[in-house]
Motif scaffolding. Structure first.
Motif, mmCIF file in Angstrom:
data_model
loop_
_atom_site.group_PDB
_atom_site.id
_atom_site.type_symbol
_atom_site.label_atom_id
_atom_site.label_comp_id
_atom_site.label_asym_id
_atom_site.label_seq_id
_atom_site.Cartn_x
_atom_site.Cartn_y
_atom_site.Cartn_z
ATOM 1 N N SER A 80 0.828 -1.209 0.000
ATOM 2 C CA SER A 80 0.000 0.000 0.000
ATOM 3 C C SER A 80 0.864 1.262 0.000
ATOM 4 O O SER A 80 0.505 2.258 -0.641
ATOM 5 C CB SER A 80 -0.971 0.002 1.178
ATOM 6 O OG SER A 80 -0.293 0.037 2.410
ATOM 7 N N THR A 81 2.004 1.226 0.663
ATOM 8 C CA THR A 81 2.900 2.382 0.651
ATOM 9 C C THR A 81 3.389 2.669 -0.762
ATOM 10 O O THR A 81 3.372 3.820 -1.223
ATOM 11 C CB THR A 81 4.100 2.142 1.583
ATOM 12 O OG1 THR A 81 3.613 1.955 2.904
ATOM 13 C CG2 THR A 81 5.073 3.312 1.555
ATOM 14 N N PHE A 82 3.811 1.637 -1.481
ATOM 15 C CA PHE A 82 4.266 1.827 -2.856
ATOM 16 C C PHE A 82 3.121 2.255 -3.770
ATOM 17 O O PHE A 82 3.313 3.103 -4.650
ATOM 18 C CB PHE A 82 4.952 0.568 -3.380
ATOM 19 C CG PHE A 82 6.308 0.360 -2.789
ATOM 20 C CD1 PHE A 82 7.375 1.187 -3.119
ATOM 21 C CD2 PHE A 82 6.525 -0.657 -1.866
ATOM 22 C CE1 PHE A 82 8.626 1.014 -2.550
ATOM 23 C CE2 PHE A 82 7.772 -0.847 -1.299
ATOM 24 C CZ PHE A 82 8.825 -0.007 -1.645
ATOM 25 N N LEU A 83 1.932 1.701 -3.569
ATOM 26 C CA LEU A 83 0.792 2.108 -4.387
ATOM 27 C C LEU A 83 0.416 3.568 -4.149
ATOM 28 O O LEU A 83 0.088 4.289 -5.101
ATOM 29 C CB LEU A 83 -0.409 1.199 -4.116
ATOM 30 C CG LEU A 83 -0.320 -0.209 -4.685
ATOM 31 C CD1 LEU A 83 -1.510 -1.050 -4.223
ATOM 32 C CD2 LEU A 83 -0.244 -0.170 -6.202
ATOM 33 N N ALA A 85 2.488 5.949 -3.185
ATOM 34 C CA ALA A 85 3.539 6.761 -3.818
ATOM 35 C C ALA A 85 3.329 6.822 -5.324
ATOM 36 O O ALA A 85 3.458 7.895 -5.941
ATOM 37 C CB ALA A 85 4.917 6.187 -3.493
ATOM 38 N N TRP A 86 3.003 5.697 -5.939
ATOM 39 C CA TRP A 86 2.751 5.659 -7.382
ATOM 40 C C TRP A 86 1.529 6.526 -7.735
ATOM 41 O O TRP A 86 1.580 7.317 -8.678
ATOM 42 C CB TRP A 86 2.540 4.216 -7.825
ATOM 43 C CG TRP A 86 2.086 4.086 -9.241
ATOM 44 C CD1 TRP A 86 2.846 4.186 -10.362
ATOM 45 C CD2 TRP A 86 0.749 3.848 -9.681
ATOM 46 N NE1 TRP A 86 2.070 4.014 -11.478
ATOM 47 C CE2 TRP A 86 0.771 3.803 -11.086
ATOM 48 C CE3 TRP A 86 -0.461 3.664 -9.018
ATOM 49 C CZ2 TRP A 86 -0.377 3.596 -11.841
ATOM 50 C CZ3 TRP A 86 -1.598 3.454 -9.766
ATOM 51 C CH2 TRP A 86 -1.549 3.423 -11.158
ATOM 52 N N ALA A 87 0.443 6.373 -6.970
ATOM 53 C CA ALA A 87 -0.768 7.149 -7.232
ATOM 54 C C ALA A 87 -0.510 8.643 -7.058
ATOM 55 O O ALA A 87 -0.996 9.462 -7.842
ATOM 56 C CB ALA A 87 -1.899 6.688 -6.312
ATOM 57 N N TYR A 88 0.281 8.997 -6.043
ATOM 58 C CA TYR A 88 0.581 10.413 -5.843
ATOM 59 C C TYR A 88 1.405 10.962 -7.002
ATOM 60 O O TYR A 88 1.161 12.085 -7.460
ATOM 61 C CB TYR A 88 1.318 10.671 -4.529
ATOM 62 C CG TYR A 88 1.677 12.129 -4.405
ATOM 63 C CD1 TYR A 88 0.703 13.058 -4.077
ATOM 64 C CD2 TYR A 88 2.965 12.584 -4.680
ATOM 65 C CE1 TYR A 88 0.998 14.407 -4.009
ATOM 66 C CE2 TYR A 88 3.260 13.935 -4.618
ATOM 67 C CZ TYR A 88 2.278 14.838 -4.283
ATOM 68 O OH TYR A 88 2.576 16.173 -4.240
ATOM 69 N N SER A 89 2.363 10.193 -7.488
ATOM 70 C CA SER A 89 3.175 10.689 -8.610
ATOM 71 C C SER A 89 2.310 10.925 -9.840
ATOM 72 O O SER A 89 2.505 11.898 -10.572
ATOM 73 C CB SER A 89 4.339 9.745 -8.919
ATOM 74 O OG SER A 89 3.873 8.552 -9.496
ATOM 75 N N ARG A 90 1.339 10.060 -10.075
ATOM 76 C CA ARG A 90 0.408 10.258 -11.202
ATOM 77 C C ARG A 90 -0.470 11.489 -10.958
ATOM 78 O O ARG A 90 -0.702 12.277 -11.873
ATOM 79 C CB ARG A 90 -0.438 9.022 -11.412
ATOM 80 C CG ARG A 90 0.353 7.849 -11.981
ATOM 81 C CD ARG A 90 -0.514 6.643 -12.245
ATOM 82 N NE ARG A 90 -1.745 6.918 -12.945
ATOM 83 C CZ ARG A 90 -1.902 6.835 -14.263
ATOM 84 N NH1 ARG A 90 -0.897 6.472 -15.019
ATOM 85 N NH2 ARG A 90 -3.078 7.092 -14.814
ATOM 86 N N HIS A 91 -0.968 11.628 -9.747
ATOM 87 C CA HIS A 91 -1.803 12.782 -9.403
ATOM 88 C C HIS A 91 -1.008 14.077 -9.563
ATOM 89 O O HIS A 91 -1.500 15.043 -10.156
ATOM 90 C CB HIS A 91 -2.315 12.640 -7.971
ATOM 91 C CG HIS A 91 -2.993 13.863 -7.452
ATOM 92 N ND1 HIS A 91 -4.248 14.256 -7.860
ATOM 93 C CD2 HIS A 91 -2.583 14.804 -6.560
ATOM 94 C CE1 HIS A 91 -4.576 15.381 -7.247
ATOM 95 N NE2 HIS A 91 -3.591 15.726 -6.451
#
Length: 112
Positions: A80-83, A85-91
């Motif tokens: 969940s931490t990596f997800l 971070a990934w979602a935030y980078s896309r946002h």
């Protein structure tokens, strides 16, 4: 030496940008994503901690082999931490960076 360019920024430029509608929109976009996601992650993390302390029987339930619920939840904390971070980078790339670039270009233009 080093090729660094020093630019003197007038504090009023920052004050103007901070009071602009664009900056307020940038803050709103950031906060509307970061605050709910932070709360969700903290709830998820604290659920893991509370279950580990008070629901030992449940957390010790073997799922297969020596793999129990606690181990799966622990691994999911990392996932969940990596997800997030990934979602935030896309946002950020889609919603924050373009507006921040506009504001930076505006600030650099006013400072010169």
């Amino acid at each position: 030496m080093g090729g660094h360019v020093t630019v003197q920024h007038d504090a009023s430029v920052y004050e103007q940008i901070q009071s602009s509608d664009q900056f307020q929109e940038l803050r709103r976009r950031y906060r509307s994503w970061a605050f709910p996601m932070t709360v969700a992650f903290l709830v998820w993390y604290l659920l893991y901690v509370v279950l580990s302390g008070f629901a030992r029987g449940f957390m010790g339930t073997k799922l297969f082999g020596n793999i129990n619920v606690a181990l799966v939840f622990g691994v999911l904390q990392f996932v969940s931490t990596f997800l997030i971070a990934w979602a935030y980078s896309r946002h950020a790339a889609a919603k924050l960076d373009p507006l921040a670039d506009e504001l930076r270009n505006e600030a650099e233009g006013k400072a010169q």
